[in-house]
Motif scaffolding. Structure first.
Motif, PDB file in Angstrom:
ATOM      1  N   ARG A   1       0.828  -1.215   0.000  1.00 27.70           N
ATOM      2  CA  ARG A   1       0.000   0.000   0.000  1.00 27.70           C
ATOM      3  C   ARG A   1       0.859   1.262   0.000  1.00 27.70           C
ATOM      4  NH1 ARG A   1      -4.220  -0.559   4.783  1.00 27.70           N
ATOM      5  NH2 ARG A   1      -2.450  -1.612   5.770  1.00 27.70           N
ATOM      6  N   ASP A   2       1.979   1.233   0.719  1.00 34.62           N
ATOM      7  CA  ASP A   2       2.867   2.402   0.747  1.00 34.62           C
ATOM      8  C   ASP A   2       3.433   2.693  -0.641  1.00 34.62           C
ATOM      9  OD1 ASP A   2       4.069   1.571   4.045  1.00 34.62           O
ATOM     10  OD2 ASP A   2       2.639   3.128   3.444  1.00 34.62           O
ATOM     11  N   GLU A   3       3.819   1.631  -1.361  1.00 28.77           N
ATOM     12  CA  GLU A   3       4.359   1.821  -2.715  1.00 28.77           C
ATOM     13  C   GLU A   3       3.304   2.389  -3.649  1.00 28.77           C
ATOM     14  OE1 GLU A   3       7.718  -1.753  -2.804  1.00 28.77           O
ATOM     15  OE2 GLU A   3       5.678  -2.147  -3.502  1.00 28.77           O
ATOM     16  N   LEU A   4       2.077   1.886  -3.532  1.00 27.09           N
ATOM     17  CA  LEU A   4       0.994   2.383  -4.379  1.00 27.09           C
ATOM     18  C   LEU A   4       0.644   3.817  -4.019  1.00 27.09           C
ATOM     19  CD1 LEU A   4      -1.270  -0.792  -4.456  1.00 27.09           C
ATOM     20  CD2 LEU A   4      -0.029   0.178  -6.380  1.00 27.09           C
ATOM     21  N   ALA A   5       0.646   4.129  -2.722  1.00 27.10           N
ATOM     22  CA  ALA A   5       0.341   5.493  -2.296  1.00 27.10           C
ATOM     23  C   ALA A   5       1.346   6.471  -2.889  1.00 27.10           C
ATOM     24  CB  ALA A   5       0.348   5.575  -0.771  1.00 27.10           C
ATOM     25  N   GLU A   6       2.629   6.117  -2.854  1.00 33.01           N
ATOM     26  CA  GLU A   6       3.666   6.986  -3.428  1.00 33.01           C
ATOM     27  C   GLU A   6       3.502   7.096  -4.934  1.00 33.01           C
ATOM     28  OE1 GLU A   6       7.574   5.672  -2.524  1.00 33.01           O
ATOM     29  OE2 GLU A   6       8.580   7.248  -3.669  1.00 33.01           O
ATOM     30  N   GLU A   7       3.148   5.987  -5.592  1.00 33.90           N
ATOM     31  CA  GLU A   7       2.985   5.978  -7.045  1.00 33.90           C
ATOM     32  C   GLU A   7       1.853   6.889  -7.503  1.00 33.90           C
ATOM     33  OE1 GLU A   7       2.760   2.048  -8.632  1.00 33.90           O
ATOM     34  OE2 GLU A   7       1.862   2.715 -10.523  1.00 33.90           O
ATOM     35  N   PHE A   8       0.776   6.949  -6.718  1.00 36.89           N
ATOM     36  CA  PHE A   8      -0.376   7.751  -7.114  1.00 36.89           C
ATOM     37  C   PHE A   8      -0.417   9.120  -6.424  1.00 36.89           C
ATOM     38  CE2 PHE A   8      -2.033   4.657  -9.758  1.00 36.89           C
ATOM     39  CZ  PHE A   8      -2.088   3.411  -9.139  1.00 36.89           C
ATOM     40  N   GLY A   9       0.671   9.494  -5.746  1.00 38.74           N
ATOM     41  CA  GLY A   9       0.762  10.837  -5.193  1.00 38.74           C
ATOM     42  C   GLY A   9       0.067  11.028  -3.865  1.00 38.74           C
TER      43      GLY A   9
ATOM     44  N   ASN B   1       0.468   8.838   2.282  1.00 38.15           N
ATOM     45  CA  ASN B   1       0.825   7.525   2.805  1.00 38.15           C
ATOM     46  C   ASN B   1      -0.347   6.583   2.550  1.00 38.15           C
ATOM     47  OD1 ASN B   1      -1.099   8.025   4.930  1.00 38.15           O
ATOM     48  ND2 ASN B   1       0.508   9.187   5.986  1.00 38.15           N
ATOM     49  N   TYR B   2      -0.208   5.348   3.044  1.00 34.42           N
ATOM     50  CA  TYR B   2      -1.248   4.366   2.764  1.00 34.42           C
ATOM     51  C   TYR B   2      -2.582   4.719   3.417  1.00 34.42           C
ATOM     52  CZ  TYR B   2      -1.077   2.211   7.416  1.00 34.42           C
ATOM     53  OH  TYR B   2      -1.180   1.968   8.747  1.00 34.42           O
ATOM     54  N   LYS B   3      -2.551   5.548   4.470  1.00 33.00           N
ATOM     55  CA  LYS B   3      -3.800   5.926   5.123  1.00 33.00           C
ATOM     56  C   LYS B   3      -4.679   6.755   4.200  1.00 33.00           C
ATOM     57  CE  LYS B   3      -1.913   5.774   9.830  1.00 33.00           C
ATOM     58  NZ  LYS B   3      -1.681   6.533  11.086  1.00 33.00           N
TER      59      LYS B   3
ATOM     60  N   ASP C   1      -6.153   4.380   1.775  1.00 32.04           N
ATOM     61  CA  ASP C   1      -7.305   3.707   2.379  1.00 32.04           C
ATOM     62  C   ASP C   1      -8.539   4.601   2.319  1.00 32.04           C
ATOM     63  OD1 ASP C   1      -5.638   1.835   5.040  1.00 32.04           O
ATOM     64  OD2 ASP C   1      -5.898   1.468   2.910  1.00 32.04           O
ATOM     65  N   MET C   2      -8.351   5.890   2.603  1.00 31.10           N
ATOM     66  CA  MET C   2      -9.471   6.827   2.582  1.00 31.10           C
ATOM     67  C   MET C   2     -10.063   6.932   1.172  1.00 31.10           C
ATOM     68  SD  MET C   2      -9.497  10.828   3.741  1.00 31.10           S
ATOM     69  CE  MET C   2      -8.787  10.368   5.335  1.00 31.10           C
ATOM     70  N   TYR C   3      -9.157   6.949   0.167  1.00 23.20           N
ATOM     71  CA  TYR C   3      -9.611   7.010  -1.234  1.00 23.20           C
ATOM     72  C   TYR C   3     -10.467   5.781  -1.572  1.00 23.20           C
ATOM     73  CZ  TYR C   3      -9.327   7.233  -6.335  1.00 23.20           C
ATOM     74  OH  TYR C   3      -9.628   7.279  -7.675  1.00 23.20           O
TER      75      TYR C   3
END
Length: 258
Positions: free
Chosen positions: A28-36, A39-41, A44-46
């Motif tokens: 999740r952290d990698e995806l969060a960084e990839e999509f701007g 953090n992963y939180k 999660d909210m998205y």
């Protein structure tokens, strides 16, 4: 009928990219960084705003409307396979199988078949099969000597589904062959009519180019030119143009010969 939530999922490309990223082993952290995202939180909210919730046991996002007894990992995996196929105009089943952790597309097909999915050539994807449950001995009706029309229809459909599932692994290959029909014909057929070697008129100024080669190959060029009544320059021009056509320079060759 498709629910509003399912429609939202199919229309949201970001949701599909996040789900596919998880199947590829990203965190999740990698995806969060990839999509701007911060953090992963925030990721999660998205997803929560789109009716998804995080399943920590399985390491995936699932629709919040799913009940625990129906949100089985097999069903979720089959659903992601269907979504990956649907995202591609010409699905590469071997690549999808690798993304989902299968050894081959045959193993993927066996998995889907075991979970009551069969390949539909009309939809170009897997669809849920109609499962005929056997009645319990207490409530089982008397079986007629001849099958009813409805039973015969179901059995016929199941036979067709089984046959289509066996052919499903070849659909992507057949499509690729059809899309590249002209190139395949050019490769399989000899040069020109009757196997004649083409001659090209290339505009521009002639330039001398010295190339070293093995003696035996040089002798082969000389012998071939004499046998075919060609100059060595013609031999090299035909060979180079054919090489460029075969290895990705078709467009440049077309521009050169105009």
């Amino acid at each position: 009928m498709m629910t509003d939530i399912q429609t939202k999922v199919l229309d949201d490309e970001r949701v599909q990219e996040i789900l596919q990223g998880l199947t590829q082993g990203k965190t999740r952290d990698e995806l969060a960084e990839e999509f701007g995202h911060k953090n992963y939180k925030t990721l999660d909210m998205y997803m929560r705003r789109r009716d998804f919730e995080w399943d920590s046991d399985k390491g995936i996002y699932k629709l919040a409307m799913e009940k625990p007894e129906t949100a089985m990992i097999d069903t979720s995996k089959a659903y992601r396979i269907i979504q990956l196929i649907e995202q591609q105009e010409e699905p590469n089943l071997q690549r999808i199988a690798q993304l989902m952790g299968f050894e081959s597309y045959k193993a993927l097909a066996a998995y889907m078949g075991a979970h009551h999915y069969s390949w539909s050539s009309e939809q170009n994807n897997y669809v849920k099969q109609v499962v005929v449950e056997e009645p319990s001995p207490q409530s089982a009706p008397k079986i007629p000597s001849e099958p009813s029309q409805a039973t015969a229809t179901i059995l016929s459909q199941l036979t067709v589904n089984t046959e289509e599932e066996g052919l499903a692994e070849y659909f992507s290959l057949l499509k690729m062959l059809k899309n590249n029909e002209l190139r395949l014909m050019n490769l399989l057929q000899p040069y020109g009519v009757g196997g004649q070697i083409p001659r090209y008129t290339i505009p521009g100024v002639a330039k001398t180019k010295t190339v070293q080669m093995i003696h035996s190959l040089d002798q082969m060029v000389t012998d071939f030119a004499k046998e075919k009544n060609m100059t060595q320059r013609d031999v090299f021009e035909v060979a180079l143009i054919d090489f460029f056509k075969r290895y990705g320079y078709e467009r440049q060759v077309e521009v050169l010969l105009k």
